[in-house]
Design a protein around this motif. Structure first.
Motif, PDB file in Angstrom:
ATOM      1  N   ALA A 131       3.546   9.702 -10.802  1.00  0.00           N
ATOM      2  CA  ALA A 131       2.878   8.928 -11.848  1.00  0.00           C
ATOM      3  C   ALA A 131       3.862   8.019 -12.569  1.00  0.00           C
ATOM      4  O   ALA A 131       3.533   6.872 -12.917  1.00  0.00           O
ATOM      5  N   SER A 132       5.065   8.511 -12.786  1.00  0.00           N
ATOM      6  CA  SER A 132       6.081   7.701 -13.463  1.00  0.00           C
ATOM      7  C   SER A 132       6.472   6.489 -12.619  1.00  0.00           C
ATOM      8  O   SER A 132       6.642   5.381 -13.143  1.00  0.00           O
ATOM      9  N   ALA A 133       6.622   6.697 -11.315  1.00  0.00           N
ATOM     10  CA  ALA A 133       6.973   5.586 -10.423  1.00  0.00           C
ATOM     11  C   ALA A 133       5.850   4.551 -10.380  1.00  0.00           C
ATOM     12  O   ALA A 133       6.104   3.340 -10.387  1.00  0.00           O
ATOM     13  N   LYS A 134       4.608   5.014 -10.348  1.00  0.00           N
ATOM     14  CA  LYS A 134       3.478   4.084 -10.346  1.00  0.00           C
ATOM     15  C   LYS A 134       3.353   3.368 -11.686  1.00  0.00           C
ATOM     16  O   LYS A 134       2.946   2.202 -11.747  1.00  0.00           O
ATOM     17  N   GLY A 135       3.703   4.061 -12.772  1.00  0.00           N
ATOM     18  CA  GLY A 135       3.724   3.398 -14.068  1.00  0.00           C
ATOM     19  C   GLY A 135       4.756   2.286 -14.107  1.00  0.00           C
ATOM     20  O   GLY A 135       4.506   1.202 -14.653  1.00  0.00           O
ATOM     21  N   ALA A 136       5.913   2.534 -13.515  1.00  0.00           N
ATOM     22  CA  ALA A 136       6.945   1.498 -13.435  1.00  0.00           C
ATOM     23  C   ALA A 136       6.459   0.323 -12.595  1.00  0.00           C
ATOM     24  O   ALA A 136       6.685  -0.846 -12.942  1.00  0.00           O
ATOM     25  N   GLU A 156      14.631  14.762  -6.240  1.00  0.00           N
ATOM     26  CA  GLU A 156      13.183  14.567  -6.196  1.00  0.00           C
ATOM     27  C   GLU A 156      12.783  13.296  -6.932  1.00  0.00           C
ATOM     28  O   GLU A 156      11.928  12.534  -6.464  1.00  0.00           O
ATOM     29  N   TRP A 157      13.383  13.057  -8.080  1.00  0.00           N
ATOM     30  CA  TRP A 157      13.104  11.820  -8.803  1.00  0.00           C
ATOM     31  C   TRP A 157      13.473  10.599  -7.960  1.00  0.00           C
ATOM     32  O   TRP A 157      12.727   9.613  -7.897  1.00  0.00           O
ATOM     33  N   ASP A 158      14.631  10.657  -7.313  1.00  0.00           N
ATOM     34  CA  ASP A 158      15.066   9.545  -6.462  1.00  0.00           C
ATOM     35  C   ASP A 158      14.053   9.280  -5.350  1.00  0.00           C
ATOM     36  O   ASP A 158      13.731   8.120  -5.045  1.00  0.00           O
ATOM     37  N   LYS A 159      13.530  10.346  -4.738  1.00  0.00           N
ATOM     38  CA  LYS A 159      12.574  10.188  -3.638  1.00  0.00           C
ATOM     39  C   LYS A 159      11.279   9.548  -4.124  1.00  0.00           C
ATOM     40  O   LYS A 159      10.685   8.708  -3.420  1.00  0.00           O
ATOM     41  N   GLU A 160      10.808   9.944  -5.308  1.00  0.00           N
ATOM     42  CA  GLU A 160       9.548   9.394  -5.820  1.00  0.00           C
ATOM     43  C   GLU A 160       9.662   7.884  -6.053  1.00  0.00           C
ATOM     44  O   GLU A 160       8.755   7.121  -5.706  1.00  0.00           O
ATOM     45  N   MET A 190       0.815  -1.211   0.000  1.00  0.00           N
ATOM     46  CA  MET A 190       0.000   0.000   0.000  1.00  0.00           C
ATOM     47  C   MET A 190       0.851   1.266   0.000  1.00  0.00           C
ATOM     48  O   MET A 190       0.372   2.341  -0.344  1.00  0.00           O
ATOM     49  N   LEU A 191       2.091   1.152   0.415  1.00  0.00           N
ATOM     50  CA  LEU A 191       2.936   2.326   0.612  1.00  0.00           C
ATOM     51  C   LEU A 191       3.024   3.173  -0.650  1.00  0.00           C
ATOM     52  O   LEU A 191       3.221   2.658  -1.751  1.00  0.00           O
ATOM     53  N   GLY A 192       2.878   4.477  -0.485  1.00  0.00           N
ATOM     54  CA  GLY A 192       3.012   5.372  -1.618  1.00  0.00           C
ATOM     55  C   GLY A 192       2.713   6.800  -1.218  1.00  0.00           C
ATOM     56  O   GLY A 192       2.241   7.070  -0.116  1.00  0.00           O
ATOM     57  N   GLY A 193       2.981   7.702  -2.118  1.00  0.00           N
ATOM     58  CA  GLY A 193       2.736   9.107  -1.860  1.00  0.00           C
ATOM     59  C   GLY A 193       3.743   9.954  -2.600  1.00  0.00           C
ATOM     60  O   GLY A 193       4.570   9.446  -3.371  1.00  0.00           O
ATOM     61  N   SER A 194       3.675  11.263  -2.385  1.00  0.00           N
ATOM     62  CA  SER A 194       4.580  12.159  -3.080  1.00  0.00           C
ATOM     63  C   SER A 194       4.844  13.403  -2.242  1.00  0.00           C
ATOM     64  O   SER A 194       3.931  13.936  -1.602  1.00  0.00           O
ATOM     65  N   SER A 195       6.077  13.843  -2.270  1.00  0.00           N
ATOM     66  CA  SER A 195       6.449  15.095  -1.624  1.00  0.00           C
ATOM     67  C   SER A 195       7.070  16.053  -2.632  1.00  0.00           C
ATOM     68  O   SER A 195       7.662  17.060  -2.264  1.00  0.00           O
ATOM     69  N   ALA A 196       6.930  15.748  -3.915  1.00  0.00           N
ATOM     70  CA  ALA A 196       7.552  16.560  -4.954  1.00  0.00           C
ATOM     71  C   ALA A 196       6.898  17.936  -5.027  1.00  0.00           C
ATOM     72  O   ALA A 196       5.687  18.077  -4.827  1.00  0.00           O
ATOM     73  N   PRO A 197       7.671  18.949  -5.321  1.00  0.00           N
ATOM     74  CA  PRO A 197       7.105  20.292  -5.428  1.00  0.00           C
ATOM     75  C   PRO A 197       6.308  20.457  -6.719  1.00  0.00           C
ATOM     76  O   PRO A 197       6.510  19.716  -7.690  1.00  0.00           O
ATOM     77  N   SER A 198       5.394  21.420  -6.730  1.00  0.00           N
ATOM     78  CA  SER A 198       4.733  21.769  -7.974  1.00  0.00           C
ATOM     79  C   SER A 198       5.701  22.573  -8.827  1.00  0.00           C
ATOM     80  O   SER A 198       6.760  22.991  -8.363  1.00  0.00           O
ATOM     81  N   ALA A 249      12.011   5.890  -4.717  1.00  0.00           N
ATOM     82  CA  ALA A 249      12.368   5.233  -3.457  1.00  0.00           C
ATOM     83  C   ALA A 249      11.137   4.911  -2.633  1.00  0.00           C
ATOM     84  O   ALA A 249      11.114   3.919  -1.894  1.00  0.00           O
ATOM     85  N   LEU A 250      10.089   5.711  -2.754  1.00  0.00           N
ATOM     86  CA  LEU A 250       8.870   5.501  -1.977  1.00  0.00           C
ATOM     87  C   LEU A 250       7.834   4.671  -2.719  1.00  0.00           C
ATOM     88  O   LEU A 250       7.180   3.803  -2.128  1.00  0.00           O
ATOM     89  N   ASN A 251       7.685   4.890  -4.002  1.00  0.00           N
ATOM     90  CA  ASN A 251       6.561   4.326  -4.744  1.00  0.00           C
ATOM     91  C   ASN A 251       6.881   3.096  -5.581  1.00  0.00           C
ATOM     92  O   ASN A 251       5.965   2.460  -6.105  1.00  0.00           O
ATOM     93  N   PHE A 252       8.159   2.751  -5.705  1.00  0.00           N
ATOM     94  CA  PHE A 252       8.520   1.613  -6.545  1.00  0.00           C
ATOM     95  C   PHE A 252       9.410   0.597  -5.843  1.00  0.00           C
ATOM     96  O   PHE A 252       9.068  -0.583  -5.731  1.00  0.00           O
ATOM     97  N   PHE A 253      10.533   1.053  -5.325  1.00  0.00           N
ATOM     98  CA  PHE A 253      11.524   0.100  -4.813  1.00  0.00           C
ATOM     99  C   PHE A 253      11.093  -0.680  -3.574  1.00  0.00           C
ATOM    100  O   PHE A 253      11.506  -1.843  -3.430  1.00  0.00           O
ATOM    101  N   PRO A 254      10.286  -0.137  -2.650  1.00  0.00           N
ATOM    102  CA  PRO A 254       9.858  -0.981  -1.523  1.00  0.00           C
ATOM    103  C   PRO A 254       9.127  -2.239  -1.973  1.00  0.00           C
ATOM    104  O   PRO A 254       9.363  -3.334  -1.437  1.00  0.00           O
ATOM    105  N   ALA A 255       8.256  -2.100  -2.969  1.00  0.00           N
ATOM    106  CA  ALA A 255       7.531  -3.267  -3.472  1.00  0.00           C
ATOM    107  C   ALA A 255       8.484  -4.273  -4.100  1.00  0.00           C
ATOM    108  O   ALA A 255       8.395  -5.488  -3.858  1.00  0.00           O
ATOM    109  N   VAL A 256       9.412  -3.787  -4.909  1.00  0.00           N
ATOM    110  CA  VAL A 256      10.378  -4.671  -5.567  1.00  0.00           C
ATOM    111  C   VAL A 256      11.202  -5.434  -4.534  1.00  0.00           C
ATOM    112  O   VAL A 256      11.391  -6.658  -4.638  1.00  0.00           O
TER     113      VAL A 256
END
Length: 259
Positions: free
Chosen positions: A152-157, A101-105, A83-91, A107-114
């Motif tokens: 969105a890119s991390a979730k697409g991956a 910022e890319w690394d953080k997205e 379930m883990l996910g989210g974003s702290s990226a700036p607008s 690191a949170l939304n893709f690599f934990p699941a992998v």
């Protein structure tokens, strides 16, 4: 009489299970008879009786701590819900997304699941059964250029990885499915609205409307509730969904305009 849906005796790990749809999923799994372990960086006051391990899943050490807790608590696993996910990226669109910022997205939304899959799926394969549910997002189809490109890119991956994983492990008895929520009506899940409100100097409700407008509206007339997302996840984790694998299940009130 056997209940329509049960998870009696199943051993489940649910990441990100301390707020929003994650907390609703933990509560429902326990109600349906599952033994549940969940994780977050800090332990909340109320866990609905679930076992808990404090860990930062954006790190390899955090993942290892959770894997060890699974083995210590359960000796194995039947259901893994990422379930883990989210974003702290700036607008600010693509130009605001630095390498950090890319690394953080991711690191949170893709690599934990992998990493959790790599550690825990061999045990499921060895026992000849298991279910992996990856929570993706409709953002992979409807990214908001101003603020969610990285997320969105991390979730697409994650979506592409999940499909490949399902083709590999389904013949070995492990189902892999995806759940793609749209807007969820829970303040704990609306960090994007809070950031937009702060950065634009507008109210929270106005920020919510900004996002709704960017999504093109929700035909159902309202966002999903955390409990509704939990209902879908529980069904997919149960034997009622025994023939479902490799698929993504959208729960967005009709937000995505195409099938």
């Amino acid at each position: 009489m056997t209940p329509f849906l049960t998870l009696e005796g199943r051993r489940a790990l649910i990441t990100g299970g301390t707020s929003g749809a994650g907390a609703a999923t933990v509560a429902l799994f326990r109600q349906l008879g599952a033994r549940v372990l969940t994780t977050a960086r800090k332990k909340p006051a109320d866990l609905s009786g679930a076992a808990f391990v404090a860990a930062d899943l954006t790190t390899t050490d955090g993942v290892q701590a959770v894997v060890e807790a699974v083995q210590s608590e359960f000796g194995g696993l039947d259901i893994l819900v990422n379930m883990l996910g989210g974003s702290s990226a700036p607008s600010g669109g693509f130009a605001a997304l630095t390498d950090a910022e890319w690394d953080k997205e991711f690191a949170l939304n893709f690599f934990p699941a992998v990493r959790l899959d790599r550690a825990l799926l061999p045990g499921m394969i060895a026992q000849g059964q298991g279910v992996v549910i990856h929570v993706t997002s409709i953002q992979r189809n409807l990214p908001l250029p101003e603020a969610t490109t990285g997320y969105a890119s991390a979730k697409g991956a994650l979506n592409t990885y999940s499909k490949s994983l399902s083709k590999e492990v389904s013949p070995k008895g492990v189902r892999v499915v995806r759940v793609a929520p749209g807007w969820i009506a829970d303040p704990g899940q609306n960090g994007l609205a809070l950031r937009i409100a702060a950065q634009a100097g507008i109210s929270y409700d106005a920020a919510v409307q900004v996002i709704m407008n960017a999504l093109g509206g929700i035909p159902l007339g309202r966002p999903a509730r955390p409990e509704e997302v939990a209902d879908l996840i529980a069904f997919l984790a149960s034997d009622r969904a025994a023939s479902i694998t490799g698929t993504e299940h959208v729960i967005d009130g009709g937000t995505v305009p195409t099938a």
